[in-house]
Motif scaffolding. Structure first.
Motif, PDB file in Angstrom:
ATOM      1  N   ILE A  81     -46.715 -30.034  22.254  1.00  0.00           N
ATOM      2  CA  ILE A  81     -47.841 -30.921  22.565  1.00  0.00           C
ATOM      3  C   ILE A  81     -49.042 -30.553  21.705  1.00  0.00           C
ATOM      4  O   ILE A  81     -49.785 -31.425  21.233  1.00  0.00           O
ATOM      5  N   LYS A  82     -49.231 -29.271  21.481  1.00  0.00           N
ATOM      6  CA  LYS A  82     -50.353 -28.817  20.657  1.00  0.00           C
ATOM      7  C   LYS A  82     -50.349 -29.492  19.292  1.00  0.00           C
ATOM      8  O   LYS A  82     -51.396 -29.898  18.785  1.00  0.00           O
ATOM      9  N   TYR A  83     -49.165 -29.620  18.683  1.00  0.00           N
ATOM     10  CA  TYR A  83     -49.077 -30.203  17.345  1.00  0.00           C
ATOM     11  C   TYR A  83     -48.962 -31.727  17.387  1.00  0.00           C
ATOM     12  O   TYR A  83     -49.519 -32.407  16.526  1.00  0.00           O
ATOM     13  N   ARG A  84     -48.248 -32.251  18.368  1.00  0.00           N
ATOM     14  CA  ARG A  84     -48.063 -33.711  18.418  1.00  0.00           C
ATOM     15  C   ARG A  84     -49.318 -34.422  18.915  1.00  0.00           C
ATOM     16  O   ARG A  84     -49.604 -35.547  18.506  1.00  0.00           O
ATOM     17  N   GLN A  85     -50.038 -33.784  19.811  1.00  0.00           N
ATOM     18  CA  GLN A  85     -51.256 -34.377  20.359  1.00  0.00           C
ATOM     19  C   GLN A  85     -52.421 -33.442  20.048  1.00  0.00           C
ATOM     20  O   GLN A  85     -53.021 -32.842  20.933  1.00  0.00           O
ATOM     21  N   ARG A  86     -52.723 -33.346  18.769  1.00  0.00           N
ATOM     22  CA  ARG A  86     -53.725 -32.391  18.303  1.00  0.00           C
ATOM     23  C   ARG A  86     -55.071 -32.606  18.996  1.00  0.00           C
ATOM     24  O   ARG A  86     -55.833 -31.665  19.191  1.00  0.00           O
ATOM     25  N   TYR A  87     -55.371 -33.848  19.380  1.00  0.00           N
ATOM     26  CA  TYR A  87     -56.645 -34.120  20.033  1.00  0.00           C
ATOM     27  C   TYR A  87     -56.784 -33.318  21.328  1.00  0.00           C
ATOM     28  O   TYR A  87     -57.883 -32.888  21.693  1.00  0.00           O
ATOM     29  N   LEU A  88     -55.668 -33.087  22.032  1.00  0.00           N
ATOM     30  CA  LEU A  88     -55.729 -32.266  23.245  1.00  0.00           C
ATOM     31  C   LEU A  88     -56.012 -30.813  22.894  1.00  0.00           C
ATOM     32  O   LEU A  88     -56.778 -30.131  23.577  1.00  0.00           O
ATOM     33  N   ASP A  89     -55.397 -30.348  21.829  1.00  0.00           N
ATOM     34  CA  ASP A  89     -55.628 -28.985  21.361  1.00  0.00           C
ATOM     35  C   ASP A  89     -57.093 -28.793  20.993  1.00  0.00           C
ATOM     36  O   ASP A  89     -57.728 -27.804  21.376  1.00  0.00           O
ATOM     37  N   LEU A  90     -57.664 -29.748  20.259  1.00  0.00           N
ATOM     38  CA  LEU A  90     -59.037 -29.622  19.790  1.00  0.00           C
ATOM     39  C   LEU A  90     -60.037 -29.715  20.944  1.00  0.00           C
ATOM     40  O   LEU A  90     -61.035 -28.985  20.963  1.00  0.00           O
ATOM     41  N   MET A  91     -59.782 -30.596  21.921  1.00  0.00           N
ATOM     42  CA  MET A  91     -60.741 -30.752  23.016  1.00  0.00           C
ATOM     43  C   MET A  91     -60.702 -29.573  23.981  1.00  0.00           C
ATOM     44  O   MET A  91     -61.687 -29.295  24.672  1.00  0.00           O
ATOM     45  N   SER A  92     -59.576 -28.854  24.018  1.00  0.00           N
ATOM     46  CA  SER A  92     -59.438 -27.776  24.999  1.00  0.00           C
ATOM     47  C   SER A  92     -59.552 -26.388  24.389  1.00  0.00           C
ATOM     48  O   SER A  92     -59.728 -25.412  25.114  1.00  0.00           O
ATOM     49  N   SER A  93     -59.454 -26.269  23.070  1.00  0.00           N
ATOM     50  CA  SER A  93     -59.442 -24.950  22.440  1.00  0.00           C
ATOM     51  C   SER A  93     -60.500 -24.846  21.349  1.00  0.00           C
ATOM     52  O   SER A  93     -60.283 -25.286  20.217  1.00  0.00           O
ATOM     53  N   PRO A  94     -61.662 -24.260  21.650  1.00  0.00           N
ATOM     54  CA  PRO A  94     -62.679 -24.045  20.610  1.00  0.00           C
ATOM     55  C   PRO A  94     -62.146 -23.197  19.452  1.00  0.00           C
ATOM     56  O   PRO A  94     -62.568 -23.373  18.306  1.00  0.00           O
ATOM     57  N   GLU A  95     -61.198 -22.288  19.758  1.00  0.00           N
ATOM     58  CA  GLU A  95     -60.649 -21.430  18.704  1.00  0.00           C
ATOM     59  C   GLU A  95     -59.865 -22.256  17.696  1.00  0.00           C
ATOM     60  O   GLU A  95     -59.970 -22.034  16.476  1.00  0.00           O
TER      61      GLU A  95
END
Length: 500
Positions: free
Chosen positions: A159-173
């Motif tokens: 999900i982190k790679y397929r839905q990068r927008y979720l990764d970016l909104m939830s992970s400042p790192e």
């Protein structure tokens, strides 16, 4: 995804859609006329060091911010929320004593993930937390789906790679990695422009695959009714520009190679390629080192960095020949063995390295180098004196025509850059193209085609030049300490979508 998760998300979606319909009825869904005057990080930078009393005396009023709710604490008549904008997080204090009570009641039903706007004054709480005291609030965008859980984040790497927008909104790192990537690319561009290079753009669809040894992607131009190949490398077009009279050109380009997926390889990737007429081999090595050091400094690194568990010293670049490194890491081989095809084949068998009968000394030697040496080149090392056989676009060395005036840079056991003095003899280049055509006929899918127009260009005369290609994705991996290329590409290529 489990049935319980599916059911839970469906229930959340249904409830949030109900709230959205209420907003639609009031004609206040998806507001598009709110423009914040401040960014979260700007407020922290400007006022974060002030004490509670100093901030009160400054009376910072009528500021406005907007962002996604990432934390919410409702406490009866007053609440705290944390919103996240493109720069970072800022806390807000919302009390029904300061805003319309009916609006406060509505606010209590707003959800994590909603995008809101807040106007008010700046103060610090008893715990010295910089906070916006809200005098007005507005729901700008209703979020229908829940954010990833704050503490668990995106546990599912797919999900982190397929839905990068979720990764970016939830992970400042994760977001910071891509901010650094932008700074690295900007630094590369600045280094090139400051040295007098001209930035150019060359075609991404080629009639003949060339510029590197790799398997191309094939497409078709319907109107022309012919095959085209996605760019493997921009090299041959950039060198045509040297023929045309430009002395120093570069391109930060997207290239495509039809190869497997791995932590080091993505079929679509970013490269810096630059070419300088009348440049020297050693001077270009020094310039390549400078580009990398400047890029590292641009993201706040010092000379000592860590990459994938290795300690790397960017203040100390060394230069070694390929032959010396093969001997250094293969005690059973001596200098004379490296010119003996039978000996190299025998040694290849002993280390379980497959080879093809069509390979010459140079190709077998390179394979031994890649198998036994590359992974050990942790500290920055320029490897020189590659066999001409595996360097189809490189100029032969004047003293030893069996080797090319070519270098590759390895750091952390990975290739970062490839450069060489360009072959500008049209007859020699034509012969090497013919060898590539023969290799392709013998089953080498990565061999180049015969580019007749490029030979024609060389016949008009290309000045002596040195060219370099730098893998931008791997450089970003190194300078941000990431072990997978997928973590530095916003939307990496993945295997076919999983079914939930």
């Amino acid at each position: 995804m489990s049935d319980s998760n599916i059911g839970g998300e469906a229930s959340i979606l249904e409830e949030r859609r109900r709230k959205l319909e209420e907003l639609r009825e009031q004609n206040i869904a998806y507001v598009n006329n709110y423009t914040p005057t401040n960014k979260a990080q700007e407020l922290h930078d400007s006022h974060g060091q002030l004490s509670k009393e100093e901030l009160e005396n400054k009376k910072i009023t009528n500021l406005s911010v907007a962002g996604r709710i990432v934390l919410k604490r409702v406490m009866g008549n007053a609440s705290f929320v944390t919103i996240r904008d493109g720069s970072g997080d800022i806390q807000a204090y919302i009390s029904k004593n300061n805003i319309d009570p009916e609006l406060y009641k509505n606010f209590k039903s707003w959800d994590l993930g909603d995008i809101i706007g807040i106007t008010g004054n700046l103060f610090k709480t008893k715990t010295e937390e910089l906070t916006v005291e809200a005098h007005s609030i507005i729901l700008i965008t209703k979020s229908l789906r829940p954010m990833p859980e704050k503490h668990k984040g995106l546990a599912d790497i797919e999900i982190k790679y397929r839905q990068r927008y979720l990764d970016l909104m939830s992970s400042p790192e994760s977001k910071e990695i891509f901010i650094k990537r932008s700074k690295i690319v900007s630094s590369i561009r600045s280094s090139m422009l400051e040295d007098g290079f001209l930035e150019v753009e060359t075609p991404m669809m080629h009639s003949i695959p060339g510029g590197a040894v790799a398997k191309p992607f094939i497409t078709k131009h319907n109107a022309l009714d012919r095959e085209l190949f996605l760019r493997i490398a921009p090299e041959l077009h950039l060198k045509r520009l040297l023929v045309g009279g430009f002395d120093k050109v570069f391109e930060i380009n997207r290239s495509f190679r039809n190869e497997g997926l791995s932590t080091r390889h993505n079929p679509e990737f970013t490269m810096l390629e630059f070419y300088a007429a009348f440049a020297t081999f050693n001077g270009t090595i020094d310039f390549t080192e400078k580009i990398i050091k400047s890029a590292s400094e641009a993201v706040g690194n010092n000379s000592k960095i860590e990459w994938d568990g290795d300690k790397i010293d960017l203040s100390n670049f060394s230069t070694k020949t390929l032959n010396d490194l093969v001997i250094e890491h293969n005690s059973d081989l001596c200098a004379d063995d490296l010119m003996n095809l039978d000996k190299l084949r025998s040694y290849s068998k002993s280390i379980k390295m497959p080879y093809k009968d069509s390979w010459g000394v140079g190709k077998v030697l390179l394979e031994i180098f890649e198998k036994s040496v590359e992974a050990n080149l942790i500290q920055p090392t320029f490897v020189t004196e590659y066999p001409v056989e595996v360097s189809p676009l490189s100029r032969r060395n004047n003293e030893n025509p069996s080797i090319a005036d070519r270098f590759e840079l390895f750091i952390g056991g990975k290739e970062i850059a490839n450069g060489f003095c360009e072959l500008n003899d049209p007859d020699d280049q034509a012969e090497r193209f013919k060898e590539q055509v023969k290799a392709k006929a013998d089953g080498d899918d990565e061999a180049m085609g015969y580019d007749e127009d490029y030979i024609t260009a060389l016949e008009h005369g290309m000045p002596p030049a040195v060219g370099v290609g730098v893998g931008v994705d791997r450089l970003v991996m190194m300078l941000t300490n990431q072990s997978s290329i997928r973590d530095v590409i916003l939307f990496p290529q993945l295997k076919s979508d999983r079914k939930s």
